[in-house]
Design a protein around this motif. Structure first.
Motif, mmCIF file in Angstrom:
data_model
loop_
_atom_site.group_PDB
_atom_site.id
_atom_site.type_symbol
_atom_site.label_atom_id
_atom_site.label_comp_id
_atom_site.label_asym_id
_atom_site.label_seq_id
_atom_site.Cartn_x
_atom_site.Cartn_y
_atom_site.Cartn_z
ATOM 1 N N LEU A 5 -44.264 -2.025 -70.104
ATOM 2 C CA LEU A 5 -43.788 -2.488 -68.807
ATOM 3 C C LEU A 5 -43.025 -3.807 -68.947
ATOM 4 C CD1 LEU A 5 -43.666 -2.075 -65.772
ATOM 5 C CD2 LEU A 5 -45.859 -3.244 -65.588
ATOM 6 N N THR A 6 -43.540 -4.706 -69.761
ATOM 7 C CA THR A 6 -42.869 -5.983 -70.008
ATOM 8 C C THR A 6 -41.515 -5.756 -70.676
ATOM 9 O OG1 THR A 6 -45.012 -7.073 -70.254
ATOM 10 C CG2 THR A 6 -43.094 -8.229 -71.131
ATOM 11 N N LEU A 7 -41.458 -4.878 -71.633
ATOM 12 C CA LEU A 7 -40.205 -4.567 -72.314
ATOM 13 C C LEU A 7 -39.201 -3.954 -71.344
ATOM 14 C CD1 LEU A 7 -38.552 -4.362 -74.910
ATOM 15 C CD2 LEU A 7 -39.615 -2.137 -75.307
ATOM 16 N N LEU A 8 -39.664 -3.040 -70.515
ATOM 17 C CA LEU A 8 -38.786 -2.411 -69.533
ATOM 18 C C LEU A 8 -38.222 -3.438 -68.555
ATOM 19 C CD1 LEU A 8 -37.561 0.111 -68.209
ATOM 20 C CD2 LEU A 8 -39.667 0.325 -66.894
ATOM 21 N N LEU A 9 -39.064 -4.307 -68.044
ATOM 22 C CA LEU A 9 -38.607 -5.348 -67.125
ATOM 23 C C LEU A 9 -37.634 -6.313 -67.802
ATOM 24 C CD1 LEU A 9 -41.884 -6.151 -65.160
ATOM 25 C CD2 LEU A 9 -39.877 -4.920 -64.348
#
Length: 43
Positions: A5-9
Motif C-alpha cells: 500500500l505504501t509503495l502504491l501510494l
C-alpha cells in the motif's frame, strides 16, 4: 500488505507530481508565447 500500500501510494504521488510539473511547464510556455505575440503586435 502495508508495504504494498505504501509503495502504491508513493508511485501514485510521484506520478501526480511529474504530471503537475509538465502541466505547469506547458502553461508557462503558453503564457510566454502570448506575451511574445503581444509584444510583436505592439512593435
Amino acid at each position: 500488505m502495508t508495504k504494498k500500500l505504501t509503495l502504491l501510494l508513493s508511485v501514485l504521488t510521484m506520478s501526480a507530481v511529474v504530471a503537475g510539473c509538465n502541466t505547469v511547464k506547458g502553461f508557462g510556455r503558453d503564457v510566454q508565447s502570448v506575451g511574445e505575440a503581444g509584444e510583436e503586435a505592439i512593435n
